[in-house]
Design a protein around this motif. Sequence first.
Motif, PDB file in Angstrom:
ATOM      1  N   ILE A  97       0.855  -1.187   0.000  1.00  0.00           N
ATOM      2  CA  ILE A  97       0.000   0.000   0.000  1.00  0.00           C
ATOM      3  C   ILE A  97       0.888   1.232   0.000  1.00  0.00           C
ATOM      4  CG2 ILE A  97      -1.743   1.346   1.228  1.00  0.00           C
ATOM      5  CD1 ILE A  97      -2.725  -1.257   2.519  1.00  0.00           C
ATOM      6  N   ASP A  98       0.657   2.129  -0.954  1.00  0.00           N
ATOM      7  CA  ASP A  98       1.369   3.407  -1.011  1.00  0.00           C
ATOM      8  C   ASP A  98       0.829   4.313   0.089  1.00  0.00           C
ATOM      9  OD1 ASP A  98       2.390   5.941  -1.556  1.00  0.00           O
ATOM     10  OD2 ASP A  98       1.517   6.074  -3.555  1.00  0.00           O
ATOM     11  N   ILE A  99       1.709   4.703   1.029  1.00  0.00           N
ATOM     12  CA  ILE A  99       1.304   5.599   2.112  1.00  0.00           C
ATOM     13  C   ILE A  99       1.953   6.984   1.982  1.00  0.00           C
ATOM     14  CG2 ILE A  99       0.811   3.742   3.732  1.00  0.00           C
ATOM     15  CD1 ILE A  99       3.564   4.435   5.067  1.00  0.00           C
ATOM     16  N   SER A 100       2.616   7.221   0.864  1.00  0.00           N
ATOM     17  CA  SER A 100       3.403   8.458   0.712  1.00  0.00           C
ATOM     18  C   SER A 100       2.546   9.727   0.722  1.00  0.00           C
ATOM     19  CB  SER A 100       4.231   8.408  -0.573  1.00  0.00           C
ATOM     20  OG  SER A 100       3.402   8.408  -1.718  1.00  0.00           O
ATOM     21  N   LYS A 101       1.284   9.621   0.390  1.00  0.00           N
ATOM     22  CA  LYS A 101       0.431  10.819   0.341  1.00  0.00           C
ATOM     23  C   LYS A 101      -0.328  11.057   1.649  1.00  0.00           C
ATOM     24  CE  LYS A 101       1.951  11.564  -3.673  1.00  0.00           C
ATOM     25  NZ  LYS A 101       3.363  11.893  -3.561  1.00  0.00           N
ATOM     26  N   ILE A 102      -0.115  10.192   2.632  1.00  0.00           N
ATOM     27  CA  ILE A 102      -0.639  10.457   3.976  1.00  0.00           C
ATOM     28  C   ILE A 102       0.301  11.481   4.604  1.00  0.00           C
ATOM     29  CG2 ILE A 102      -1.080   9.499   6.268  1.00  0.00           C
ATOM     30  CD1 ILE A 102      -1.588   6.775   4.887  1.00  0.00           C
ATOM     31  N   LYS A 103      -0.244  12.529   5.164  1.00  0.00           N
ATOM     32  CA  LYS A 103       0.600  13.572   5.756  1.00  0.00           C
ATOM     33  C   LYS A 103       1.291  13.069   7.022  1.00  0.00           C
ATOM     34  CE  LYS A 103      -1.891  17.441   3.819  1.00  0.00           C
ATOM     35  NZ  LYS A 103      -2.737  18.595   4.040  1.00  0.00           N
ATOM     36  N   ASP A 104       2.576  13.446   7.178  1.00  0.00           N
ATOM     37  CA  ASP A 104       3.296  13.111   8.395  1.00  0.00           C
ATOM     38  C   ASP A 104       2.932  14.106   9.498  1.00  0.00           C
ATOM     39  OD1 ASP A 104       4.798  15.442   7.912  1.00  0.00           O
ATOM     40  OD2 ASP A 104       6.587  14.340   7.275  1.00  0.00           O
ATOM     41  N   LEU A 105       3.601  14.034  10.622  1.00  0.00           N
ATOM     42  CA  LEU A 105       3.275  14.903  11.755  1.00  0.00           C
ATOM     43  C   LEU A 105       3.526  16.378  11.470  1.00  0.00           C
ATOM     44  CD1 LEU A 105       4.585  12.672  14.683  1.00  0.00           C
ATOM     45  CD2 LEU A 105       2.222  12.983  13.892  1.00  0.00           C
ATOM     46  N   GLN A 106       4.359  16.670  10.475  1.00  0.00           N
ATOM     47  CA  GLN A 106       4.625  18.053  10.071  1.00  0.00           C
ATOM     48  C   GLN A 106       3.704  18.503   8.932  1.00  0.00           C
ATOM     49  OE1 GLN A 106       7.337  15.737  10.423  1.00  0.00           O
ATOM     50  NE2 GLN A 106       7.414  16.472  12.525  1.00  0.00           N
ATOM     51  N   GLY A 107       2.808  17.627   8.507  1.00  0.00           N
ATOM     52  CA  GLY A 107       1.873  17.961   7.442  1.00  0.00           C
ATOM     53  C   GLY A 107       2.416  17.761   6.041  1.00  0.00           C
ATOM     54  N   ASN A 108       3.535  17.039   5.928  1.00  0.00           N
ATOM     55  CA  ASN A 108       4.174  16.826   4.631  1.00  0.00           C
ATOM     56  C   ASN A 108       3.798  15.472   4.037  1.00  0.00           C
ATOM     57  OD1 ASN A 108       5.741  19.246   4.855  1.00  0.00           O
ATOM     58  ND2 ASN A 108       7.053  18.159   6.286  1.00  0.00           N
ATOM     59  N   THR A 109       3.770  15.427   2.707  1.00  0.00           N
ATOM     60  CA  THR A 109       3.662  14.164   1.995  1.00  0.00           C
ATOM     61  C   THR A 109       5.026  13.903   1.365  1.00  0.00           C
ATOM     62  OG1 THR A 109       2.917  15.208  -0.056  1.00  0.00           O
ATOM     63  CG2 THR A 109       1.201  14.508   1.494  1.00  0.00           C
ATOM     64  N   SER A 110       5.165  12.756   0.704  1.00  0.00           N
ATOM     65  CA  SER A 110       6.439  12.424   0.055  1.00  0.00           C
ATOM     66  C   SER A 110       6.141  11.691  -1.239  1.00  0.00           C
ATOM     67  CB  SER A 110       7.293  11.552   0.994  1.00  0.00           C
ATOM     68  OG  SER A 110       6.672  10.295   1.193  1.00  0.00           O
ATOM     69  N   GLU A 111       7.159  11.172  -1.840  1.00  0.00           N
ATOM     70  CA  GLU A 111       7.009  10.300  -3.002  1.00  0.00           C
ATOM     71  C   GLU A 111       7.224   8.873  -2.519  1.00  0.00           C
ATOM     72  OE1 GLU A 111       6.003  11.424  -5.982  1.00  0.00           O
ATOM     73  OE2 GLU A 111       5.924  13.362  -4.969  1.00  0.00           O
ATOM     74  N   ARG A 112       6.795   7.907  -3.305  1.00  0.00           N
ATOM     75  CA  ARG A 112       7.095   6.526  -2.918  1.00  0.00           C
ATOM     76  C   ARG A 112       8.267   6.029  -3.756  1.00  0.00           C
ATOM     77  NH1 ARG A 112       2.397   5.001  -6.049  1.00  0.00           N
ATOM     78  NH2 ARG A 112       3.104   3.697  -7.764  1.00  0.00           N
ATOM     79  N   CYS A 113       8.976   5.073  -3.230  1.00  0.00           N
ATOM     80  CA  CYS A 113      10.179   4.567  -3.879  1.00  0.00           C
ATOM     81  C   CYS A 113       9.874   3.602  -5.016  1.00  0.00           C
ATOM     82  CB  CYS A 113      11.081   3.892  -2.852  1.00  0.00           C
ATOM     83  SG  CYS A 113      10.294   2.510  -2.004  1.00  0.00           S
ATOM     84  N   GLY A 114       8.706   3.023  -5.034  1.00  0.00           N
ATOM     85  CA  GLY A 114       8.354   2.047  -6.053  1.00  0.00           C
ATOM     86  C   GLY A 114       7.145   1.262  -5.605  1.00  0.00           C
ATOM     87  N   GLU A 115       6.875   0.174  -6.281  1.00  0.00           N
ATOM     88  CA  GLU A 115       5.767  -0.697  -5.905  1.00  0.00           C
ATOM     89  C   GLU A 115       6.345  -2.001  -5.387  1.00  0.00           C
ATOM     90  OE1 GLU A 115       2.705  -1.236  -8.829  1.00  0.00           O
ATOM     91  OE2 GLU A 115       2.438   0.923  -9.082  1.00  0.00           O
TER      92      GLU A 115
END
Length: 147
Positions: A97-115
């Motif tokens: 499951i891609d979780i990269s678009k869930i915001k972290d504690l600072q409100g940031n998202t990230s990219e995912r490394c792959g599938e």
Amino acid sequence: MARRVFFSFKYKEDVSRAMVVRNSWVAQGKEAAGFIDAADFEKLEKQGDNAIKNWIDKQLEGTSVTVVLVGEKTCGSRWVKYEIEKSIKEGKGLLGIDISKIKDLQGNTSERCGEIPKGYSFYLWFKDDGYNKMGDWIEKAAKDAGR
């Protein structure tokens, strides 16, 4: 059937995102494994690789599916790789499951490394409605593994 699920993720980088997924699973009355608080994880790290492997092995006991929560650094994690390999060896169901678009504690998202894991079902937490559909994804992975 009640499933006990192991959640695999890059601990320090993705713990807050992973907790969102875990909490949605637990809120539905399900059982989760593979979580440890920061202080306990740091103690475990200081004990060395064998202690970490033993902890992972113990957490995997009694689970039927491993869910790999994929963020930006997950693909480079040797422990996530170990958890995937061990899960495959034990015949557990597996999905990502891609979780990269869930915001972290600072409100940031990230990219995912792959599938990852390769060759198994892979979903996007938000786009594929993970909160409501994760149970179905887990059941599919379990059935695909004959569990």
